[in-house]
Design a protein around this motif. Structure first.
Motif, PDB file in Angstrom:
ATOM      1  N   ILE A 163       0.845  -1.190   0.000  1.00  0.00           N
ATOM      2  CA  ILE A 163       0.000   0.000   0.000  1.00  0.00           C
ATOM      3  C   ILE A 163       0.883   1.244   0.000  1.00  0.00           C
ATOM      4  O   ILE A 163       1.820   1.366   0.787  1.00  0.00           O
ATOM      5  N   ARG A 164       0.556   2.191  -0.888  1.00  0.00           N
ATOM      6  CA  ARG A 164       1.317   3.440  -0.997  1.00  0.00           C
ATOM      7  C   ARG A 164       0.491   4.666  -0.625  1.00  0.00           C
ATOM      8  O   ARG A 164       1.038   5.709  -0.308  1.00  0.00           O
ATOM      9  N   LEU A 165      -0.831   4.533  -0.706  1.00  0.00           N
ATOM     10  CA  LEU A 165      -1.722   5.651  -0.389  1.00  0.00           C
ATOM     11  C   LEU A 165      -2.848   5.145   0.496  1.00  0.00           C
ATOM     12  O   LEU A 165      -3.432   4.089   0.227  1.00  0.00           O
ATOM     13  N   ILE A 166      -3.155   5.894   1.552  1.00  0.00           N
ATOM     14  CA  ILE A 166      -4.283   5.561   2.427  1.00  0.00           C
ATOM     15  C   ILE A 166      -5.237   6.739   2.462  1.00  0.00           C
ATOM     16  O   ILE A 166      -4.856   7.871   2.782  1.00  0.00           O
ATOM     17  N   ALA A 167      -6.486   6.484   2.091  1.00  0.00           N
ATOM     18  CA  ALA A 167      -7.547   7.489   2.152  1.00  0.00           C
ATOM     19  C   ALA A 167      -8.385   7.230   3.395  1.00  0.00           C
ATOM     20  O   ALA A 167      -8.903   6.123   3.580  1.00  0.00           O
ATOM     21  N   PHE A 168      -8.509   8.225   4.240  1.00  0.00           N
ATOM     22  CA  PHE A 168      -9.283   8.117   5.473  1.00  0.00           C
ATOM     23  C   PHE A 168     -10.598   8.871   5.350  1.00  0.00           C
ATOM     24  O   PHE A 168     -10.642   9.988   4.827  1.00  0.00           O
ATOM     25  N   ASP A 169     -11.653   8.276   5.845  1.00  0.00           N
ATOM     26  CA  ASP A 169     -12.880   9.005   6.128  1.00  0.00           C
ATOM     27  C   ASP A 169     -12.606   9.871   7.360  1.00  0.00           C
ATOM     28  O   ASP A 169     -11.631   9.652   8.083  1.00  0.00           O
ATOM     29  N   LEU A 170     -13.460  10.850   7.622  1.00  0.00           N
ATOM     30  CA  LEU A 170     -13.257  11.741   8.769  1.00  0.00           C
ATOM     31  C   LEU A 170     -14.206  11.433   9.918  1.00  0.00           C
ATOM     32  O   LEU A 170     -13.809  10.861  10.930  1.00  0.00           O
ATOM     33  N   ASP A 171     -15.482  11.782   9.752  1.00  0.00           N
ATOM     34  CA  ASP A 171     -16.446  11.626  10.841  1.00  0.00           C
ATOM     35  C   ASP A 171     -16.711  10.153  11.131  1.00  0.00           C
ATOM     36  O   ASP A 171     -17.087   9.390  10.235  1.00  0.00           O
ATOM     37  N   GLY A 172     -16.524   9.763  12.377  1.00  0.00           N
ATOM     38  CA  GLY A 172     -16.758   8.374  12.759  1.00  0.00           C
ATOM     39  C   GLY A 172     -15.563   7.474  12.569  1.00  0.00           C
ATOM     40  O   GLY A 172     -15.572   6.340  13.042  1.00  0.00           O
ATOM     41  N   THR A 173     -14.526   7.960  11.884  1.00  0.00           N
ATOM     42  CA  THR A 173     -13.312   7.187  11.662  1.00  0.00           C
ATOM     43  C   THR A 173     -12.136   7.804  12.402  1.00  0.00           C
ATOM     44  O   THR A 173     -11.461   7.134  13.189  1.00  0.00           O
ATOM     45  N   LEU A 174     -11.906   9.093  12.168  1.00  0.00           N
ATOM     46  CA  LEU A 174     -10.825   9.807  12.855  1.00  0.00           C
ATOM     47  C   LEU A 174     -11.346  10.627  14.031  1.00  0.00           C
ATOM     48  O   LEU A 174     -10.656  10.755  15.043  1.00  0.00           O
ATOM     49  N   ILE A 175     -12.547  11.165  13.886  1.00  0.00           N
ATOM     50  CA  ILE A 175     -13.082  12.056  14.920  1.00  0.00           C
ATOM     51  C   ILE A 175     -14.517  11.698  15.264  1.00  0.00           C
ATOM     52  O   ILE A 175     -15.261  11.189  14.432  1.00  0.00           O
ATOM     53  N   ASP A 176     -14.886  11.982  16.514  1.00  0.00           N
ATOM     54  CA  ASP A 176     -16.284  11.881  16.943  1.00  0.00           C
ATOM     55  C   ASP A 176     -16.861  13.288  16.884  1.00  0.00           C
ATOM     56  O   ASP A 176     -16.663  14.100  17.789  1.00  0.00           O
ATOM     57  N   SER A 177     -17.555  13.578  15.807  1.00  0.00           N
ATOM     58  CA  SER A 177     -18.097  14.921  15.564  1.00  0.00           C
ATOM     59  C   SER A 177     -19.579  15.030  15.872  1.00  0.00           C
ATOM     60  O   SER A 177     -20.155  16.124  15.754  1.00  0.00           O
ATOM     61  N   VAL A 178     -20.203  13.939  16.262  1.00  0.00           N
ATOM     62  CA  VAL A 178     -21.652  13.950  16.473  1.00  0.00           C
ATOM     63  C   VAL A 178     -22.110  14.981  17.499  1.00  0.00           C
ATOM     64  O   VAL A 178     -23.151  15.623  17.293  1.00  0.00           O
ATOM     65  N   PRO A 179     -21.396  15.194  18.617  1.00  0.00           N
ATOM     66  CA  PRO A 179     -21.899  16.204  19.561  1.00  0.00           C
ATOM     67  C   PRO A 179     -22.100  17.574  18.932  1.00  0.00           C
ATOM     68  O   PRO A 179     -23.116  18.237  19.186  1.00  0.00           O
ATOM     69  N   ASP A 180     -21.163  18.012  18.080  1.00  0.00           N
ATOM     70  CA  ASP A 180     -21.312  19.317  17.442  1.00  0.00           C
ATOM     71  C   ASP A 180     -22.340  19.292  16.316  1.00  0.00           C
ATOM     72  O   ASP A 180     -23.085  20.262  16.123  1.00  0.00           O
ATOM     73  N   LEU A 181     -22.406  18.187  15.571  1.00  0.00           N
ATOM     74  CA  LEU A 181     -23.426  18.064  14.531  1.00  0.00           C
ATOM     75  C   LEU A 181     -24.823  18.064  15.147  1.00  0.00           C
ATOM     76  O   LEU A 181     -25.744  18.706  14.641  1.00  0.00           O
ATOM     77  N   ALA A 182     -24.971  17.346  16.246  1.00  0.00           N
ATOM     78  CA  ALA A 182     -26.274  17.275  16.907  1.00  0.00           C
ATOM     79  C   ALA A 182     -26.690  18.636  17.455  1.00  0.00           C
ATOM     80  O   ALA A 182     -27.870  19.013  17.379  1.00  0.00           O
ATOM     81  N   ALA A 183     -25.734  19.378  17.981  1.00  0.00           N
ATOM     82  CA  ALA A 183     -26.053  20.715  18.488  1.00  0.00           C
ATOM     83  C   ALA A 183     -26.550  21.614  17.354  1.00  0.00           C
ATOM     84  O   ALA A 183     -27.501  22.386  17.532  1.00  0.00           O
ATOM     85  N   ALA A 184     -25.916  21.513  16.173  1.00  0.00           N
ATOM     86  CA  ALA A 184     -26.338  22.323  15.032  1.00  0.00           C
ATOM     87  C   ALA A 184     -27.700  21.875  14.510  1.00  0.00           C
ATOM     88  O   ALA A 184     -28.540  22.706  14.130  1.00  0.00           O
ATOM     89  N   VAL A 185     -27.927  20.567  14.467  1.00  0.00           N
ATOM     90  CA  VAL A 185     -29.227  20.048  14.045  1.00  0.00           C
ATOM     91  C   VAL A 185     -30.328  20.532  14.985  1.00  0.00           C
ATOM     92  O   VAL A 185     -31.388  21.003  14.553  1.00  0.00           O
ATOM     93  N   ASP A 186     -30.079  20.424  16.273  1.00  0.00           N
ATOM     94  CA  ASP A 186     -31.111  20.823  17.237  1.00  0.00           C
ATOM     95  C   ASP A 186     -31.368  22.325  17.199  1.00  0.00           C
ATOM     96  O   ASP A 186     -32.517  22.774  17.356  1.00  0.00           O
ATOM     97  N   ALA A 187     -30.308  23.112  16.971  1.00  0.00           N
ATOM     98  CA  ALA A 187     -30.502  24.556  16.843  1.00  0.00           C
ATOM     99  C   ALA A 187     -31.328  24.879  15.595  1.00  0.00           C
ATOM    100  O   ALA A 187     -32.195  25.755  15.616  1.00  0.00           O
ATOM    101  N   MET A 188     -31.059  24.160  14.504  1.00  0.00           N
ATOM    102  CA  MET A 188     -31.831  24.344  13.275  1.00  0.00           C
ATOM    103  C   MET A 188     -33.294  23.990  13.490  1.00  0.00           C
ATOM    104  O   MET A 188     -34.209  24.722  13.078  1.00  0.00           O
ATOM    105  N   LEU A 189     -33.539  22.866  14.157  1.00  0.00           N
ATOM    106  CA  LEU A 189     -34.919  22.468  14.437  1.00  0.00           C
ATOM    107  C   LEU A 189     -35.607  23.495  15.333  1.00  0.00           C
ATOM    108  O   LEU A 189     -36.799  23.796  15.154  1.00  0.00           O
ATOM    109  N   GLY A 190     -34.854  24.054  16.269  1.00  0.00           N
ATOM    110  CA  GLY A 190     -35.416  25.095  17.123  1.00  0.00           C
ATOM    111  C   GLY A 190     -35.826  26.329  16.332  1.00  0.00           C
ATOM    112  O   GLY A 190     -36.848  26.963  16.621  1.00  0.00           O
TER     113      GLY A 190
END
Length: 221
Positions: free
Chosen positions: A8-35
């Motif tokens: 292997i010479r190249l590795i492609a990484f996904d971000l959310d759920g693979t390298l970082i747990d971003s759900v808390p901030d995504l959920a805050a934005a979703v809930d603010a939008m719903l509000g």
């Protein structure tokens, strides 16, 4: 190093759920939008099952859950704009790097492997998050969900990476947490590696039959 990394010479990484747990901030934005729309919040648990296909589908799923049916295009467009505004204001307040990620990136970078990022998150959010978490310097190229006409699970972003670095797909590896990552990798001719701790719509990612599965990316070291 895992045998899966042989040649292997190249590795492609996904971000959310693979390298970082971003759900808390995504959920805050979703809930603010719903509000903003005078609807009750969805909560983090639901959002965790909705992420992975880009911001438009995330918002569409939140609206369908809140309203009981699919939203019309005008409402979806307005809600998506509100979501982006809220998320842009605080994209990395509670987002964290998963254990083992830095160790893996350090080791792979030291070996001279080309590391890239392929996410369905809008491109405008990538650098601010990577900079805030001190991850930016690992990646020679980053692609967001709106960087190209197609996004995962379409193979186009991965084929773009391989062509950009002039590396044959069979010398490339896709690392992700969802069926969309594995499908994109397989369709592009990449080897595939999955992590089970991310966001896969409530389904085990092993069901997508990746070439390998690790509990932590530190197993790549």
């Amino acid at each position: 190093m895992l045998p899966l990394l042989d040649d292997i010479r190249l590795i492609a990484f996904d971000l959310d759920g693979t390298l970082i747990d971003s759900v808390p901030d995504l959920a805050a934005a979703v809930d603010a939008m719903l509000g903003d729309l005078t609807w009750p919040p969805a909560g983090e648990a639901k959002v965790r099952d909705w992420v992975g296909n880009g911001s438009h589908l995330l918002v569409a799923r939140a609206l369908a859950d809140a309203g009981g049916s699919a939203a019309d295009e005008a409402t979806l467009s307005r809600a998506h704009a509100r979501f982006l505004a809220h998320y842009r204001a605080a994209p990395c307040a509670r987002t964290r790097v998963f254990p083992g990620v830095r160790e893996a990136l350090d080791a792979l970078d030291a070996r001279g492997l080309v590391l890239a990022l392929v996410t369905n998150k809008p491109a405008a959010f990538i650098d601010p998050i990577l900079e805030a978490l001190a991850l930016r310097d690992y990646f020679r190229l980053t692609l967001g969900g709106d960087s190209l006409p197609e996004k995962k699970p379409h193979p186009a972003p991965l084929l773009h990476l391989a062509a950009h670095f002039e590396i044959a797909p069979h010398h490339c590896l896709m690392v992700g947490d969802s069926r969309h990552d594995i499908e994109a990798g397989k369709r592009a001719g990449f080897r595939t590696l999955a992590v089970p701790y991310g966001y896969n719509h409530g389904e085990p990612v092993a069901a997508s039959a990746p070439d390998g599965l690790v509990e932590s990316l530190q197993e790549l070291v």
